[in-house]
Design a protein around this motif. Structure first.
Motif, PDB file in Angstrom:
ATOM      1  N   ASN A  78      52.361  10.195  12.690  1.00  0.00           N
ATOM      2  CA  ASN A  78      52.323   8.369  12.200  1.00  0.00           C
ATOM      3  C   ASN A  78      52.423   8.162  14.385  1.00  0.00           C
ATOM      4  O   ASN A  78      53.172   7.847  15.363  1.00  0.00           O
ATOM      5  CB  ASN A  78      53.464   8.240  12.673  1.00  0.00           C
ATOM      6  CG  ASN A  78      54.219   6.693  12.016  1.00  0.00           C
ATOM      7  OD1 ASN A  78      53.635   6.078  10.961  1.00  0.00           O
ATOM      8  ND2 ASN A  78      54.167   6.232  12.255  1.00  0.00           N
ATOM      9  N   PRO A  79      50.838   7.535  14.090  1.00  0.00           N
ATOM     10  CA  PRO A  79      50.481   7.128  15.806  1.00  0.00           C
ATOM     11  C   PRO A  79      51.343   5.560  15.459  1.00  0.00           C
ATOM     12  O   PRO A  79      51.827   4.971  15.363  1.00  0.00           O
ATOM     13  CB  PRO A  79      49.204   6.062  15.033  1.00  0.00           C
ATOM     14  CG  PRO A  79      48.712   7.439  14.343  1.00  0.00           C
ATOM     15  CD  PRO A  79      50.112   7.773  13.175  1.00  0.00           C
ATOM     16  N   PHE A  80      51.408   5.514  16.975  1.00  0.00           N
ATOM     17  CA  PHE A  80      52.114   4.490  17.339  1.00  0.00           C
ATOM     18  C   PHE A  80      51.261   2.943  16.771  1.00  0.00           C
ATOM     19  O   PHE A  80      50.030   2.864  17.632  1.00  0.00           O
ATOM     20  CB  PHE A  80      52.903   4.485  19.122  1.00  0.00           C
ATOM     21  CG  PHE A  80      53.218   3.348  19.486  1.00  0.00           C
ATOM     22  CD1 PHE A  80      54.822   3.571  19.088  1.00  0.00           C
ATOM     23  CD2 PHE A  80      52.728   2.043  19.854  1.00  0.00           C
ATOM     24  CE1 PHE A  80      55.893   2.410  19.552  1.00  0.00           C
ATOM     25  CE2 PHE A  80      53.411   1.133  20.059  1.00  0.00           C
ATOM     26  CZ  PHE A  80      55.158   1.440  19.683  1.00  0.00           C
ATOM     27  N   PHE A  81      52.219   2.228  16.142  1.00  0.00           N
ATOM     28  CA  PHE A  81      51.614   0.869  16.074  1.00  0.00           C
ATOM     29  C   PHE A  81      52.938  -0.071  15.755  1.00  0.00           C
ATOM     30  O   PHE A  81      53.533  -0.057  14.915  1.00  0.00           O
ATOM     31  CB  PHE A  81      50.811   1.105  15.114  1.00  0.00           C
ATOM     32  CG  PHE A  81      49.438  -0.485  14.124  1.00  0.00           C
ATOM     33  CD1 PHE A  81      48.773   0.359  14.297  1.00  0.00           C
ATOM     34  CD2 PHE A  81      50.577  -1.419  13.129  1.00  0.00           C
ATOM     35  CE1 PHE A  81      48.258  -1.328  13.919  1.00  0.00           C
ATOM     36  CE2 PHE A  81      50.005  -2.105  13.605  1.00  0.00           C
ATOM     37  CZ  PHE A  81      48.382  -2.151  12.971  1.00  0.00           C
ATOM     38  N   SER A  82      52.224  -0.862  16.570  1.00  0.00           N
ATOM     39  CA  SER A  82      53.731  -2.351  16.176  1.00  0.00           C
ATOM     40  C   SER A  82      52.871  -3.653  16.761  1.00  0.00           C
ATOM     41  O   SER A  82      52.070  -4.453  17.010  1.00  0.00           O
ATOM     42  CB  SER A  82      54.139  -2.165  18.015  1.00  0.00           C
ATOM     43  OG  SER A  82      55.430  -2.897  17.807  1.00  0.00           O
ATOM     44  N   PRO A  83      53.091  -4.643  14.917  1.00  0.00           N
ATOM     45  CA  PRO A  83      53.210  -5.687  15.244  1.00  0.00           C
ATOM     46  C   PRO A  83      53.605  -6.562  15.751  1.00  0.00           C
ATOM     47  O   PRO A  83      53.555  -7.839  16.030  1.00  0.00           O
ATOM     48  CB  PRO A  83      52.804  -5.551  13.540  1.00  0.00           C
ATOM     49  CG  PRO A  83      53.593  -4.604  12.796  1.00  0.00           C
ATOM     50  CD  PRO A  83      54.037  -4.163  13.781  1.00  0.00           C
ATOM     51  N   GLU A  84      55.163  -6.254  16.203  1.00  0.00           N
ATOM     52  CA  GLU A  84      55.749  -7.456  16.508  1.00  0.00           C
ATOM     53  C   GLU A  84      56.550  -6.815  17.311  1.00  0.00           C
ATOM     54  O   GLU A  84      57.615  -5.605  17.359  1.00  0.00           O
ATOM     55  CB  GLU A  84      56.483  -7.713  15.008  1.00  0.00           C
ATOM     56  CG  GLU A  84      56.115  -8.460  14.329  1.00  0.00           C
ATOM     57  CD  GLU A  84      56.969  -8.837  12.952  1.00  0.00           C
ATOM     58  OE1 GLU A  84      58.847  -9.137  13.296  1.00  0.00           O
ATOM     59  OE2 GLU A  84      57.221  -9.104  12.174  1.00  0.00           O
ATOM     60  N   ASP A  85      56.489  -7.180  18.729  1.00  0.00           N
ATOM     61  CA  ASP A  85      57.132  -6.733  20.154  1.00  0.00           C
ATOM     62  C   ASP A  85      58.183  -7.957  20.456  1.00  0.00           C
ATOM     63  O   ASP A  85      57.495  -8.583  21.365  1.00  0.00           O
ATOM     64  CB  ASP A  85      55.770  -6.429  21.040  1.00  0.00           C
ATOM     65  CG  ASP A  85      55.590  -5.414  20.541  1.00  0.00           C
ATOM     66  OD1 ASP A  85      56.242  -3.716  21.094  1.00  0.00           O
ATOM     67  OD2 ASP A  85      54.379  -4.854  20.092  1.00  0.00           O
ATOM     68  N   ASN A  86      58.953  -8.438  19.972  1.00  0.00           N
ATOM     69  CA  ASN A  86      59.896  -9.429  20.865  1.00  0.00           C
ATOM     70  C   ASN A  86      59.348 -10.567  19.808  1.00  0.00           C
ATOM     71  O   ASN A  86      58.011 -10.474  20.279  1.00  0.00           O
ATOM     72  CB  ASN A  86      60.706  -8.995  21.575  1.00  0.00           C
ATOM     73  CG  ASN A  86      61.608  -9.628  21.832  1.00  0.00           C
ATOM     74  OD1 ASN A  86      62.344 -10.340  21.756  1.00  0.00           O
ATOM     75  ND2 ASN A  86      62.716  -8.598  22.684  1.00  0.00           N
TER      76      ASN A  86
END
Ligand code: DGJ
Length: 549
Positions: free
Chosen positions: A352-360
């Protein structure tokens, strides 16, 4: 409204749409996709790896093209390269089988005009547990599209994932959207698609509708028990202990295999949410194989299943989501707690590569440090604060400075991802906001580095240590690129030699162009005792060390 009926979504009609709606030259490169790079995966766009320095629009900003049109200058000013924007089911399919692509086309056209990519958020059956984005023809026809029910039989404004009619309707619309993107987005403006938004069950742990009850009393799918057996040594303790406590069975009903506690019921609900999302991903990819992910609303400490949006792609349920969702490329983190690194570490796995759509919420002072940690330490494919269009020039200053540095370093970052030649760091922060400013030590390129987060030349009570962080890359010529804010780096030799600074050269941004600047061998590096990136901005310095006895 321009309504297009389903049967014409093919052949000649599509090429006509392509030439009139979003006219663009046809690219011969394959669509954006994921590919392995060392120990990680990267997003490949037109043959080259791509790092998403993004921002997610507030929920309603792309629901009016006039409103959206006014946002671009501010979005561009942040230096982002990608926006995350919803495509709403209710706007896309106002009548069953009749698709209106006005909003989708307008979003893509506007983004393209401003040289910004798009990740589409499919607000379909679920958005933050609820079903507010379903079209009226779904909402009103509750006989066909069943609602989830709580444990007292009360219907919720939540579509039941156990209803095949709902799956068929959602999947059909999603597939039509992907087919349209394939036909029209020949410039590859759209990079990836989020399937639904923060899937999770509230206010009870699971659906108790008649269809859900029948599933709960039915057999556990053999694919799940086969996955548990195949991964027995590495399962999350949450799932593992439930399975072990009931004899590690190969088959049986849900309560026979996992029990009947709220934890067991969360596993059950997760399987069916994941199956639903996987069906959508598969149907969408069959039309146009873009990377697809689901995003998670994290669970607060001390809350039990049913008290948080349950059964979503949460770390304690990864095994269930991975087993049920082979067509979902990524389980992504939405991060609204202060303990960014602690949670983010859990979303980076070999599978699971790191992917963030919403960072605060955009505008938080720690956004830059989080971005450096995500990109440098976790090989992030995406970093993206939420409600980016609500940033002001003042609240956006930190992120803009961080994105400028990360943009400049992107080729080096992408080359180093997955190779062990890069580290990211930031002060650890607990859930309650307590900052742990303990220095962090690691080995890289034959040297031992210690990173301190308390700036030596600024009174401690004037420092926001939670916003200090950075990254270091080992360059091919043996030098190191160190970038970030509010960090001081010292050096040693793991083999016991003495280490000195040969040279430290700053990089300076002049008229948006980064170029070599001053040599910092004197006071700025404490005469070679350390490398310091001051806390008043984000900087880059190139460090060359040597060893002696
Ligand atoms: C997380 C959701 O995914 C977003 O769509 C938005 O509702 C934010 N929460 C608001 O904080």
């Amino acid at each position: 409204m321009r309504l297009v009926s389903l049967p014409v979504l093919c052949g000649f009609a599509l090429s006509l749409l392509a030439s009139t709606a979003v006219a663009a030259p046809v690219k011969i490169a394959p669509p954006p996709h994921l590919a392995s790079h060392g120990t990680t995966q990267q997003l490949i766009v037109d043959g080259k790896p791509f790092l998403i320095l993004g921002g997610e629009l507030a929920n309603s900003s792309a629901s009016s093209l006039d409103y959206l049109a006014a946002q671009w200058p501010a979005l561009q000013a942040t230096g982002l390269n990608t926006i995350f924007a919803p495509v709403e089911w209710d706007q896309l399919e106002p009548q069953q089988g009749h698709y209106d692509f006005t909003m989708t086309d307008g979003l893509i056209r506007q983004a393209r005009q401003h040289h910004i990519h798009v990740v589409i958020l499919w607000f379909g059956a679920w958005k933050n547990s609820m079903s507010t984005y379903a079209p009226p023809w779904v909402k009103h026809d509750f006989a066909t599209y069943a609602r989830a029910e709580d444990d007292k039989g009360q219907p919720q404004d939540i579509l039941s994932p156990f209803d095949p009619d709902t799956l068929h309707a959602d999947e059909t619309a999603f597939a039509a959207l992907l087919a349209h993107l394939k036909a029209t987005d020949t410039e590859h403006t759209v990079l990836a698609v989020q399937v639904e938004n923060e899937i999770g069950m509230l206010p009870v742990v699971r659906d108790y509708s008649p269809q859900a009850q029948a599933a709960f009393n039915g057999p556990v799918p053999p694919e799940l028990t086969a996955y548990l057996k195949a991964h027995a040594g590495s399962l999350n303790p949450y799932v593992q202990s439930l399975w072990q406590a009931h004899g590690q069975k190969d088959a049986g009903t849900w309560s026979e295999v996992f029990g009947d506690t709220v934890e067991a019921q969360e596993v059950f609900q997760a399987w069916y949410f994941a199956r639903f999302a996987d069906d959508l991903a598969r149907a969408g990819k069959a039309r146009y194989p873009l990377p697809m992910y689901v995003n998670a609303a994290l669970n607060r400490p001390g809350k039990t299943p049913g008290q948080y949006p349950s059964a979503g792609p949460l770390p304690h349920l990864f095994d269930v989501w991975k087993a049920a969702g082979p067509d979902i490329d990524l389980l992504a983190i939405d991060m609204y707690f202060p303990n960014f690194a602690e949670w983010a570490d859990r979303y980076k796995r070999p599978d699971n590569p790191f992917f963030s759509p919403e960072d605060n919420q955009a505008g938080k002072p720690e956004a830059g440090a989080n971005a450096f940690y995500a990109v440098g330490q976790l090989d992030a494919i995406s970093f993206s604060p939420f409600a980016i269009d609500r940033l002001t020039p003042d609240t956006g200053k930190g992120l803009t400075a961080a994105y400028s540095v990360l943009k400049h370093l992107t080729p080096d970052i992408l080359a180093a991802q997955g190779t062990g030649r890069m580290r990211g760091f930031r002060a650890r922060v607990a859930y309650d906001g307590t900052v742990d400013d303990t220095p962090q030590t690691f080995d890289l390129g034959g040297y031992r580095f210690t990173v301190t987060f308390v700036d030596p030349w600024t009174p401690k009570d004037q420092q926001d240590i939670a916003s200090h962080g950075g990254l270091i890359i080992e360059n091919e010529d043996g030098s190191f690129t160190v970038a970030g804010s509010g960090v001081t780096v010292t050096f040693a030799d793991p083999g016991g030699m003495a280490v000195g600074v040969e040279r430290i050269v700053e990089q300076r941004e002049v008229n948006s162009v980064w170029q070599p600047g001053r040599w910092l061998n004197g006071d700025e590096s404490h005469q070679g005792r350390h490398l310091r990136l001051p806390p008043d901005g984000f900087g880059i310095q190139t460090l060359t060390l040597y060893k002696y006895r």
